[in-house]
Design an enzyme around this catalytic site. Structure first.
Site, mmCIF file in Angstrom:
data_model
loop_
_atom_site.group_PDB
_atom_site.id
_atom_site.type_symbol
_atom_site.label_atom_id
_atom_site.label_comp_id
_atom_site.label_asym_id
_atom_site.label_seq_id
_atom_site.Cartn_x
_atom_site.Cartn_y
_atom_site.Cartn_z
ATOM 1 N N HIS A 63 7.563 -9.785 -5.810
ATOM 2 C CA HIS A 63 8.383 -10.092 -4.636
ATOM 3 C C HIS A 63 9.063 -11.444 -4.853
ATOM 4 C CE1 HIS A 63 4.580 -12.111 -3.787
ATOM 5 N NE2 HIS A 63 5.137 -12.788 -2.789
ATOM 6 N N HIS A 65 9.214 -14.375 -3.175
ATOM 7 C CA HIS A 65 8.741 -15.682 -2.737
ATOM 8 C C HIS A 65 8.725 -16.633 -3.936
ATOM 9 C CE1 HIS A 65 6.657 -14.245 1.211
ATOM 10 N NE2 HIS A 65 7.867 -14.712 1.434
ATOM 11 N N ASP A 67 6.815 -18.881 -5.215
ATOM 12 C CA ASP A 67 5.668 -19.055 -6.107
ATOM 13 C C ASP A 67 5.511 -17.895 -7.083
ATOM 14 O OD1 ASP A 67 4.991 -17.584 -3.743
ATOM 15 O OD2 ASP A 67 2.860 -17.835 -4.160
ATOM 16 N N HIS A 68 6.412 -16.929 -6.995
ATOM 17 C CA HIS A 68 6.379 -15.790 -7.917
ATOM 18 C C HIS A 68 7.635 -15.700 -8.797
ATOM 19 C CE1 HIS A 68 2.818 -13.742 -6.060
ATOM 20 N NE2 HIS A 68 3.162 -14.568 -5.091
ATOM 21 N N HIS A 140 3.595 -6.765 3.104
ATOM 22 C CA HIS A 140 3.761 -8.211 3.058
ATOM 23 C C HIS A 140 4.925 -8.590 3.966
ATOM 24 C CE1 HIS A 140 2.834 -12.088 1.494
ATOM 25 N NE2 HIS A 140 3.965 -12.256 0.822
ATOM 26 N N ASP A 211 1.485 -9.773 -3.399
ATOM 27 C CA ASP A 211 0.867 -10.230 -2.157
ATOM 28 C C ASP A 211 0.864 -9.095 -1.140
ATOM 29 O OD1 ASP A 211 0.950 -12.558 -3.544
ATOM 30 O OD2 ASP A 211 2.114 -13.686 -2.075
ATOM 31 N N HIS A 269 -4.420 -15.290 -6.946
ATOM 32 C CA HIS A 269 -3.654 -15.814 -5.803
ATOM 33 C C HIS A 269 -4.608 -16.505 -4.821
ATOM 34 C CE1 HIS A 269 -0.540 -15.823 -2.584
ATOM 35 N NE2 HIS A 269 0.296 -15.841 -3.612
#
Length: 309
Positions: A63, A65, A67-68, A140, A211, A269
């Site tokens: 996804h 976000h 942090d990915h 999510h 996530d 995570h």
């Protein structure tokens, strides 16, 4: 087939854990590496390993976000600067193509290899003679996908003793026979490799989820998996917070593993609120619920064994 965790934290980089990235090393199977997510500083993490960026042929983003994905433009650019020539395919949700193309364009980064960006929906994303990759949408706050990597059935072992009984000693023909081919000997006789193979070996299954809250799609992707990589952002007792932020607790991840009949559960995570000592305690608690369970740490490597091993 091995999993190498490059980042096991959640949200922001921390001293103990970098943000999300895990490499599936398929060096024996196809001479390549598949990367799942690419959080900030993933290429820095790679510098501490033997992994070669030029070996990365596929990148699967769960996804969008930060942090990915914040490490993705840098990794793609560095791979080019380091002499990578083979093409790369990047898979991920809608919006991924814009993120990559705008970032590379604004920074004047010119890749020396073909880049294919595939914005995905649920279904089979890739299939060849050895592997199938399937994606399903998880639960999510934004579109988040889980991936099921299924190895196809492998030929059985070559029955060497049976060949020796027939007077055929080890040599160059063995490789062709192992592949089930027919070989013609110097005396004109024909040996069919199929007749000298043991029972076929069931292919391995690795499930890597983005996530998510607990959901049906996670169960389906993880069914009978040899290894399940599942997020566990929060410790037990924080179910309300996990639900509010669209994440899972440790026991919720364990529940998915049990119900899906996964053999090994790797939890990742992990929130930066948990110290190294906390992590050991969390793993001990998780093992009470599911014995074959590990809380992943950065640079952890896990072999995915054949079922006969």
């Amino acid at each position: 087939m091995e999993l190498l965790f490059l980042g096991t934290g959640a949200g922001v980089p921390a001293k103990l854990r970098n943000v999300s990235a895990v490499a599936l090393k398929l060096l024996q199977e196809r001479g390549a590496v598949w990367l799942f997510d690419c959080g900030e500083a993933t290429q820095h993490q790679i510098l501490h390993t033997r992994l070669k960026p030029r070996r990365i042929e596929k990148i699967f983003i769960t996804h969008l976000h930060g942090d990915h994905i914040y490490g993705l433009p840098g990794l793609l650019g560095s791979r080019s600067f380091q002499g990578g020539k083979e093409g790369v395919t990047v898979y991920g949700p809608k919006g991924l193509k814009e993120f990559i193309t705008v970032t590379l364009s604004v920074s004047k980064t010119h890749l020396q290899y073909p880049l294919n960006i595939m914005e995905i929906e649920e279904g089979i994303l890739f299939e060849d003679k050895d592997f199938i990759v399937e994606a399903k949408k998880l639960d999510h706050g934004i579109d988040s996908y889980g991936y099921r990597i299924q190895e196809k059935e492998r030929p059985g072992p070559l029955l060497v003793e049976k060949l020796k009984e027939q007077g055929m000693m080890p040599g160059p023909y063995y490789r062709e026979l192992k592949e089930g081919k027919k070989v013609v000997l110097e005396n004109g006789s024909v040996i069919n490799g199929v007749d000298y193979l043991g029972d076929s070996q069931k292919g391995r299954v690795v499930t890597i989820l983005g996530d998510t809250r607990p959901c049906t799609a996670a169960l389906q992707l993880a069914e009978d998996a040899d290894v399940l990589v599942h997020e566990a952002t929060f410790a037990d007792g924080n179910e309300e917070m996990a639900w509010e932020y669209y994440h899972s607790t440790i026991s919720q991840a364990v529940d998915i593993a049990k119900k899906s009949n996964a053999k090994l559960l790797l939890l990742t995570h992990i929130s930066s609120r948990y110290t190294e000592e906390d992590g050991r305690q969390l793993e001990a608690e998780a093992k009470q619920l599911f014995d074959n369970c590990v809380i992943a740490s950065d640079f952890l490597e896990v072999k995915v064994p054949l079922q006969t091993e």
